[in-house]
Design an enzyme around this catalytic site. Structure first.
Site, PDB file in Angstrom:
ATOM      1  N   ALA A  29       0.856  -1.184   0.000  1.00  0.00           N
ATOM      2  CA  ALA A  29       0.000   0.000   0.000  1.00  0.00           C
ATOM      3  C   ALA A  29       0.893   1.235   0.000  1.00  0.00           C
ATOM      4  CB  ALA A  29      -0.906  -0.007   1.225  1.00  0.00           C
ATOM      5  N   LYS A  30       0.334   2.364  -0.250  1.00  0.00           N
ATOM      6  CA  LYS A  30       1.087   3.618  -0.165  1.00  0.00           C
ATOM      7  C   LYS A  30       0.100   4.761  -0.039  1.00  0.00           C
ATOM      8  CE  LYS A  30       5.490   4.884  -0.365  1.00  0.00           C
ATOM      9  NZ  LYS A  30       6.673   4.119   0.075  1.00  0.00           N
ATOM     10  N   GLY A  31       0.569   5.857   0.569  1.00  0.00           N
ATOM     11  CA  GLY A  31      -0.298   7.021   0.708  1.00  0.00           C
ATOM     12  C   GLY A  31       0.475   8.281   0.375  1.00  0.00           C
TER      13      GLY A  31
END
Ligand code: NAD
Length: 422
Positions: free
Chosen positions: A110-112
């Site tokens: 995941a990444k934000g």
């Protein structure tokens, strides 16, 4: 298959897909699984209203992308920068899936990111932005769902605010909601150094494999932040002579070897910048990439080795501390030149490995000392390096494509076993 150059070689998502496609083809990946893994599972865009210090309201854009959570909770940092965009966050989320699978830690990817210039925000504006972003992605994150961490321009302080915001909503302290926390909030010993130390470990293994004696080698390190500075120190401990190091303004070079004790002290006292240091001669970041060295460690940013300069690289070994420093078009040129590249999803996986240790320690409520952390990290990095090289040898592919193959196969296997819920 002869790789066809990609049009926009600096688009990180296209660069990721290009390597994924090559790996999928070599593996003979089932077309259905190919379709699942090609795209993110889930992505959200949030509009984050923040009250500024002058009383005005400003709305920032934020993202959280989960590429795959089939092997475990999503794992990946949160980036605060003006350059953040959805394609970049998608690519970084997918790289996290592959990275976690390469080192075989039970996380997905995941990444934000939030589009902002943190240097222009006061501490209290930064805190309000962080807390509101956390509240707006709260349905997606959780210790068993998705565990954020620091990335570009985010740090343990910001992780503490994220942990507190989540915990206030849950009505109890939830330490494993983020990693990269300060030590008193359940951070792990060795986390800050983990990525650079992992770069050192994979460099040691790469030199051994290539029959090179570390004590007779020179290295240039691009970037002297968290990853670059620790990587340079780890390489020095191996006996490698560091002849160049840089920050975003440029670098310093001394073919006889830099005095790394002086460099470290200067960085420590000068906000991580080389400016004002009387050591070696000044060079540009472009010149650093083309130096006559044995080992090149790009540990700053993306797309610094491209089709334009790959032909001029003289290093025998490249160890990718940064994410995505080499474009897919440059891969082919480096392969033809016989350069041994330790790919990012292996070389810089020390950080996520110790993030996993932090999450485990939080859940156990049992904390390890630095020696424990580092010896476990070494075991995982060395095993992963050997597994990637084993795959490369068996399939006659580069370590990069081997790392993707290892990762894609591990993720695909879990999909096969779990089946498709209908
Ligand atoms: P950092 O902000 O601590 O340091 C970045 C360094 O790169 C600084 O010295 C900066 O001056 C320099 N830099 C910035 N832009 C540059 C440019 N255009 N050209 C040359 N130098 C430039 O960041 P970091 O945590 O060291 O991360 C560096 C890279 O490593 C990033 O690609 C990041 O995604 C990746 N990475 C970091 C970790 C981690 O644990 N910190 C883990 C995995 C991967």
């Amino acid at each position: 298959m002869t790789p066809v150059p990609i049009q926009n070689e600096e688009n990180p998502f296209e660069a990721m897909l290009f390597r994924f496609d090559l790996a999928a083809e070599r593996l003979g990946l089932d077309p259905g699984l190919y379709q699942i893994l090609k795209v993110p599972d889930r992505e959200i865009t949030v509009s984050i209203p923040v009250q500024m210090d002058d009383g005005s309201l400003k709305v920032f854009t934020g993202y959280r992308v989960q590429h795959s959570i089939v092997r475990g909770p999503g794992k990946g940092g949160v980036r605060f920068a003006l350059s953040v965009n959805l394609d970049e966050v998608r690519a970084l989320a997918a790289w996290m899936t592959w990275k976690c699978a390469v080192v075989n830690v039970p996380f997905g990817g995941a990444k934000g990111g939030v589009v902002c210039d943190p240097a222009k925000l006061s501490m209290s504006e930064l805190e309000r932005l962080t807390r509101r972003y956390t509240a707006m992605i709260m349905d997606l994150i959780g210790p068993d769902r998705d565990v954020p961490a620091p990335d570009m321009n985010t740090n343990p302080r910001i992780m503490a605010w994220m942990m507190d915001t989540y915990s206030m909503h849950m009505r109890h302290a939830v330490f494993p909601i983020v990693t990269g926390k300060p030590l008193p909030l359940g951070g792990s010993h060795g986390r800050i150094q983990a990525t650079g130390y992992g770069v050192g470990l994979t460099t040691r293994e790469a030199l051994y494999r290539q029959g090179l004696d570390a004590k007779a080698c020179t290295a240039a390190v691009q970037g002297c932040g968290n990853v670059g500075s620790v990587a340079a120190e780890s390489l020095s401990h191996l006996g490698i002579k560091i002849v160049a190091i840089s920050d975003y303004q440029g670098g310093i070079y001394d073919p006889k070897g830099l005095d790394m004790t002086r460099v470290r002290a200067h960085l420590h006292n000068n906000h991580g910048l080389l400016e004002g240091l009387d050591e070696g001669e000044r060079i540009t970041n472009e010149e650093l990439i083309e130096l006559d060295v044995d080992v090149l460690v790009p540990a700053a940013t993306e797309n610094v080795i491209t089709s334009q300069n790959a032909g001029k690289v003289k290093a025998k070994v490249i160890v990718e501390g940064a994410n995505g420093p080499t474009t897919a078009n440059a891969d082919t040129i480096l392969e033809e030149k016989g350069v041994f590249v330790v790919p990012d999803i292996l070389a810089n996986a020390g950080g996520v490995t110790v993030s996993y240790f932090e999450w485990v320690q939080n859940r156990l409520g049992f904390y390890w000392d630095k020696r424990d952390v580092n010896s476990r990290l070494e075991k995982i990095m060395v095993t992963s390096f050997q597994e990637v090289c084993g795959m490369a040898d068996r399939h006659d592919v580069t370590p990069r494509i081997a790392a993707y193959m290892l990762a894609v196969e591990r993720v695909a296997e879990v999909h096969r076993l779990r089946g498709i819920y209908a």
